[in-house]
Design a protein around this motif. Structure first.
Motif, PDB file in Angstrom:
ATOM      1  N   VAL A  80      41.592 -31.697 -16.420  1.00  0.00           N
ATOM      2  CA  VAL A  80      40.936 -33.013 -15.489  1.00  0.00           C
ATOM      3  C   VAL A  80      41.035 -32.694 -13.704  1.00  0.00           C
ATOM      4  O   VAL A  80      40.065 -32.727 -13.267  1.00  0.00           O
ATOM      5  CB  VAL A  80      42.384 -34.022 -15.806  1.00  0.00           C
ATOM      6  CG1 VAL A  80      41.711 -34.947 -14.478  1.00  0.00           C
ATOM      7  CG2 VAL A  80      41.613 -35.138 -16.908  1.00  0.00           C
TER       8      VAL A  80
ATOM      9  N   GLN B 223      31.946 -38.068 -19.096  1.00  0.00           N
ATOM     10  CA  GLN B 223      32.417 -38.587 -19.617  1.00  0.00           C
ATOM     11  C   GLN B 223      31.985 -38.592 -21.246  1.00  0.00           C
ATOM     12  O   GLN B 223      31.711 -37.893 -21.670  1.00  0.00           O
ATOM     13  CB  GLN B 223      33.080 -39.994 -19.672  1.00  0.00           C
ATOM     14  CG  GLN B 223      33.544 -40.501 -18.503  1.00  0.00           C
ATOM     15  CD  GLN B 223      34.993 -39.622 -18.872  1.00  0.00           C
ATOM     16  OE1 GLN B 223      35.666 -39.566 -19.894  1.00  0.00           O
ATOM     17  NE2 GLN B 223      35.853 -38.716 -18.098  1.00  0.00           N
TER      18      GLN B 223
ATOM     19  N   ARG C 228      45.344 -30.236 -21.342  1.00  0.00           N
ATOM     20  CA  ARG C 228      44.216 -31.186 -21.209  1.00  0.00           C
ATOM     21  C   ARG C 228      44.290 -31.978 -19.323  1.00  0.00           C
ATOM     22  O   ARG C 228      43.345 -31.791 -19.020  1.00  0.00           O
ATOM     23  CB  ARG C 228      44.777 -32.503 -22.284  1.00  0.00           C
ATOM     24  CG  ARG C 228      44.378 -31.837 -23.429  1.00  0.00           C
ATOM     25  CD  ARG C 228      44.900 -33.130 -24.673  1.00  0.00           C
ATOM     26  NE  ARG C 228      44.311 -34.251 -24.461  1.00  0.00           N
ATOM     27  CZ  ARG C 228      43.012 -34.460 -25.088  1.00  0.00           C
ATOM     28  NH1 ARG C 228      42.543 -33.965 -25.781  1.00  0.00           N
ATOM     29  NH2 ARG C 228      42.221 -35.752 -25.154  1.00  0.00           N
ATOM     30  N   LEU C 229      45.601 -31.620 -18.805  1.00  0.00           N
ATOM     31  CA  LEU C 229      45.946 -32.667 -17.668  1.00  0.00           C
ATOM     32  C   LEU C 229      44.993 -31.308 -16.442  1.00  0.00           C
ATOM     33  O   LEU C 229      44.948 -31.452 -15.953  1.00  0.00           O
ATOM     34  CB  LEU C 229      47.241 -33.272 -17.336  1.00  0.00           C
ATOM     35  CG  LEU C 229      47.777 -33.920 -18.178  1.00  0.00           C
ATOM     36  CD1 LEU C 229      49.761 -34.218 -17.661  1.00  0.00           C
ATOM     37  CD2 LEU C 229      47.196 -35.299 -18.227  1.00  0.00           C
TER      38      LEU C 229
ATOM     39  N   MET D 151      49.097 -30.598 -24.171  1.00  0.00           N
ATOM     40  CA  MET D 151      48.956 -31.450 -22.920  1.00  0.00           C
ATOM     41  C   MET D 151      48.316 -31.279 -21.596  1.00  0.00           C
ATOM     42  O   MET D 151      47.882 -31.316 -21.411  1.00  0.00           O
ATOM     43  CB  MET D 151      50.040 -32.556 -23.954  1.00  0.00           C
ATOM     44  CG  MET D 151      49.878 -33.894 -21.964  1.00  0.00           C
ATOM     45  SD  MET D 151      48.718 -34.324 -22.125  1.00  0.00           S
ATOM     46  CE  MET D 151      49.103 -35.716 -23.885  1.00  0.00           C
TER      47      MET D 151
ATOM     48  N   LEU E 112      42.475 -41.046 -14.993  1.00  0.00           N
ATOM     49  CA  LEU E 112      42.057 -40.386 -16.541  1.00  0.00           C
ATOM     50  C   LEU E 112      43.291 -38.824 -17.020  1.00  0.00           C
ATOM     51  O   LEU E 112      43.182 -38.509 -18.165  1.00  0.00           O
ATOM     52  CB  LEU E 112      41.558 -39.020 -15.748  1.00  0.00           C
ATOM     53  CG  LEU E 112      39.670 -38.667 -15.236  1.00  0.00           C
ATOM     54  CD1 LEU E 112      39.622 -37.871 -13.978  1.00  0.00           C
ATOM     55  CD2 LEU E 112      38.973 -38.368 -16.871  1.00  0.00           C
ATOM     56  N   ILE E 113      43.854 -39.072 -16.050  1.00  0.00           N
ATOM     57  CA  ILE E 113      45.545 -38.616 -17.376  1.00  0.00           C
ATOM     58  C   ILE E 113      46.091 -39.662 -18.475  1.00  0.00           C
ATOM     59  O   ILE E 113      46.516 -39.111 -19.093  1.00  0.00           O
ATOM     60  CB  ILE E 113      46.408 -38.308 -15.842  1.00  0.00           C
ATOM     61  CG1 ILE E 113      46.196 -37.125 -14.851  1.00  0.00           C
ATOM     62  CG2 ILE E 113      47.652 -38.537 -16.637  1.00  0.00           C
ATOM     63  CD1 ILE E 113      47.663 -36.619 -13.444  1.00  0.00           C
TER      64      ILE E 113
ATOM     65  N   SER F 258      43.793 -40.169 -25.225  1.00  0.00           N
ATOM     66  CA  SER F 258      43.082 -39.649 -26.850  1.00  0.00           C
ATOM     67  C   SER F 258      44.354 -38.753 -26.921  1.00  0.00           C
ATOM     68  O   SER F 258      42.784 -38.559 -28.444  1.00  0.00           O
ATOM     69  CB  SER F 258      41.615 -39.190 -25.924  1.00  0.00           C
ATOM     70  OG  SER F 258      42.056 -37.944 -24.475  1.00  0.00           O
ATOM     71  N   LEU F 259      44.747 -38.445 -26.697  1.00  0.00           N
ATOM     72  CA  LEU F 259      45.300 -37.010 -27.136  1.00  0.00           C
ATOM     73  C   LEU F 259      45.816 -38.012 -29.215  1.00  0.00           C
ATOM     74  O   LEU F 259      45.664 -37.407 -30.184  1.00  0.00           O
ATOM     75  CB  LEU F 259      46.629 -36.620 -27.170  1.00  0.00           C
ATOM     76  CG  LEU F 259      47.314 -35.663 -28.093  1.00  0.00           C
ATOM     77  CD1 LEU F 259      46.941 -34.238 -27.682  1.00  0.00           C
ATOM     78  CD2 LEU F 259      48.785 -35.187 -26.719  1.00  0.00           C
TER      79      LEU F 259
ATOM     80  N   ARG G 263      43.507 -39.169 -20.873  1.00  0.00           N
ATOM     81  CA  ARG G 263      43.669 -37.958 -21.694  1.00  0.00           C
ATOM     82  C   ARG G 263      45.401 -38.070 -23.082  1.00  0.00           C
ATOM     83  O   ARG G 263      45.214 -37.817 -24.068  1.00  0.00           O
ATOM     84  CB  ARG G 263      44.232 -36.605 -20.893  1.00  0.00           C
ATOM     85  CG  ARG G 263      42.849 -36.505 -20.133  1.00  0.00           C
ATOM     86  CD  ARG G 263      42.242 -35.442 -21.300  1.00  0.00           C
ATOM     87  NE  ARG G 263      40.907 -35.165 -20.512  1.00  0.00           N
ATOM     88  CZ  ARG G 263      39.219 -35.717 -20.292  1.00  0.00           C
ATOM     89  NH1 ARG G 263      39.848 -36.586 -20.727  1.00  0.00           N
ATOM     90  NH2 ARG G 263      38.284 -34.744 -19.440  1.00  0.00           N
TER      91      ARG G 263
END
Length: 601
Positions: free
Chosen positions: A69, A181, A65-66, A62, A365-366, A372-373, A369
């Motif tokens: 962004v 996207q 991923r952040l 995570m 967006l966060i 979606s994980l 994410r």
């Protein structure tokens, strides 16, 4: 029951998100909470289903991923364009444009409506912010339209619809998000959306033209006493012809040295020439032009120059969208300073609004994410892809279903929310069906535009409601009491424009070339006709014709200048075999010392 939940965790998770959103929870927190909740459930149910690929160590991904962004350079264009739009709104550019273009179109029925649409398109191409466009035009043009007898529903619909052109005409913020996207270039997305945006503007004007015939009294022309700039269209036409002549002459002069760029450079010379002439004519009271021509040229050229600074540099490949946004922000500050309206209060309010919108986007967006994980961990993307690809009708059925879904969700979700939640789920299925993702993104952008317009949740309608009069008021020009605009009139005025946007969606599907032109014409070379010939070596020694290299006295036919030994290197020694009859061949050459670099002398 537990096994059923484990096997169907993806659709259950998706429906739970819809329930969270319908209950009114903030989108960013709904996404994040939903993702974390179902991550815990998925880890516990993972042994019961092969479709669940979740474990506690997966949370270690995570932070990366952040960080992905927050380190996305493309999304930097959002605060730049937002700041540019708000500064331009505060600089009074919209007010000057509406007043001048309204005077230009004033003598014809529906002239103010045409002016609002035209200025809406210009503001869309300079600001890219729907709220700024709708609020500015609502404050400035709605009282004028009501003052001169415009139908309230038509006036409200025109203002709201024109403001939403910032959704599809570059540099639109939603196009930046869609490109990100979909994993495509923002420049390609801008190029693909340009023609559909202009066609939609033309459809709006066509609707106004139709209504001037069907309801002649709904949009009267400006009375003579309201045309403060007087007449002078002929003078404006002559000025434009002279500017075109200078542009053509500059093009001819510059073409031998600048080639294809001479078109743009010549047009720049023509525009600068007529702008300088108009400024001099007004400053020194030469009166070579009419007041109307002076005002139109002086007011129109700065925003057009800003459009070229932003979009022109992006389309020409000189700047990235992020760099174009930065130049646009600087240009907006320069325009505000030139008008004497740049102050710390303007900059402070612009920075505050920009920070608020950027934080809003970042938090969504966060949350997306986190969601979606987990969703990908339960193979939700495969579930959505299988569901969409297996729709009857193939590509056509997919497009119809997707557009209906987006149209329905737009009643409840903002376009940022649609872009971050729905688009990542639709893109893999569209790609698998062979649909061009730039065309698909523009199509979704046009459809999402309805999220601003259709009652009762259209954000453009909310913006207009916030600035439209709610109680009777005394008009400061006529001195008459003017009745307010009701919410019902705003809603009914938006309905025809929602229909026009749906027609635009259909036209984009029927005529994909409006978008696909972004690819260019190509080279026109048939790959089947391409023939590659490799030249032979040692043509003088029986090799293939082509490149002939000198022999080195035997061996591989390599150039003798490399000082390589003759003979078959596989047999070693560098010695030559005896010729037939026991005679020796030519004198044996000494072996080259390979311990040092070869000599090329």
């Amino acid at each position: 029951m537990i096994e059923f939940i484990a096997e169907n965790l993806a659709p259950i998770m998706f429906m739970s998100l819809i329930v969270f959103l319908l209950l009114g929870y903030p989108v960013a927190f709904s996404l994040a909470a939903n993702g974390l909740l179902f991550f815990i459930i998925g880890v516990e149910l993972a042994p019961l289903s092969d479709s669940i690929n979740l474990s506690w160590p997966l949370l270690n991904a995570m932070p990366e991923r952040l960080w992905g962004v927050m380190s996305n350079d493309t999304l930097l264009a959002i605060p730049f364009f937002t700041f540019m739009g708000i500064v331009l709104e505060k600089s009074g550019m919209a007010e000057d444009l509406l007043d001048t273009i309204g005077q230009l179109f004033g003598p014809i029925r529906g002239g103010l409506a045409y002016a609002v649409i035209f200025v809406g398109a210009l503001l869309a191409a300079t600001t890219g912010v729907v709220a700024a466009s709708v609020i500015a035009m609502g404050l400035i043009s709605l009282p004028i339209m009501l003052r001169y007898g415009y139908d309230r529903s038509i006036a409200s619909g025109v203002i709201a619809a024109s403001g939403t052109l910032a959704q599809i005409i570059p540099p639109s913020l939603v196009l930046i998000v869609l490109a990100d996207q979909l994993g495509r270039s923002v420049g390609d997305m801008y190029a693909g959306a340009l023609i559909p945006g202009l066609v939609l503007t033309g459809l709006y004007m066509g609707y106004i033209l139709l209504m001037t015939f069907l309801k002649r009294d709904s949009m009267p022309a400006l009375p003579l006493e309201a045309r403060s700039l007087g007449s002078g269209v002929t003078s404006l036409a002559i000025a434009l012809v002279v500017a075109a002549g200078f542009a053509y002459a500059a093009h001819v002069y510059l073409y031998p040295t600048h080639g294809e760029n001479a078109d743009i450079l010549g047009a720049t010379v023509g525009v600068i020439f007529i702008y300088v002439v108009a400024l001099a004519d007004k400053a020194f009271n030469i009166n070579m032009m009419s007041r109307l021509a002076q005002q139109v040229i002086i007011v129109l050229i700065p925003p057009l120059a800003l459009i070229f600074l932003v979009l022109g540099t992006i389309f020409l490949g000189i700047a990235t969208p992020t760099e174009g946004g930065a130049m646009g922000a600087v240009g907006a500050l320069a325009m505000a300073a030139a008008k004497g309206r740049l102050s710390m209060e303007v900059v402070r309010s612009a920075l505050t609004a920009t920070t608020r919108l950027s934080a809003f986007v970042l938090f969504i967006l966060i949350g997306a994410r986190v969601f979606s994980l987990t969703f990908y961990g339960v193979n939700g993307h495969l579930w959505v892809e299988h569901l969409l690809v297996s729709l009857p009708g193939g590509e056509t059925g997919f497009l119809i279903a997707v557009n209906l879904l987006v149209f329905f969700l737009a009643f409840f979700l903002d376009f940022f929310e649609l872009a971050f939640i729905i688009v990542p789920l639709l893109a893999p299925a569209a790609d698998k069906l062979g649909i061009d993702l730039i065309w698909f993104g523009v199509l979704l952008g046009i459809n999402m535009q309805t999220s601003f317009m259709h009652p009762p949740f259209g954000f453009a309608l909310f913006y207009l409601r916030s600035v439209a009069a709610k109680v009777p008021y005394l008009d400061k020009v006529t001195g008459k009491v003017t009745q307010p605009v009701t919410t019902g009139q705003i809603y009914w005025g938006a309905v025809p424009f929602v229909g026009i946007q749906i027609v635009m969606v259909a036209l984009t599907i029927l005529f994909p070339g409006m978008v696909m032109h972004y690819k260019g014409e190509g080279s026109g070379v048939d790959p089947a006709t391409i023939k590659i010939e490799v030249p032979g070596f040692g043509g003088g020694q029986g090799g293939l014709p082509g490149l002939t290299l000198p022999d080195n006295g035997g061996g591989l036919g390599l150039p003798g200048g490399l000082q390589l030994p003759a003979g078959n290197p596989l047999e070693g020694g560098g010695e030559e075999k005896p010729a037939e009859g026991g005679q020796q061949g030519t004198e044996q050459k000494p072996a080259t010392d390979l311990s040092s670099p070869p000599s090329f002398n």
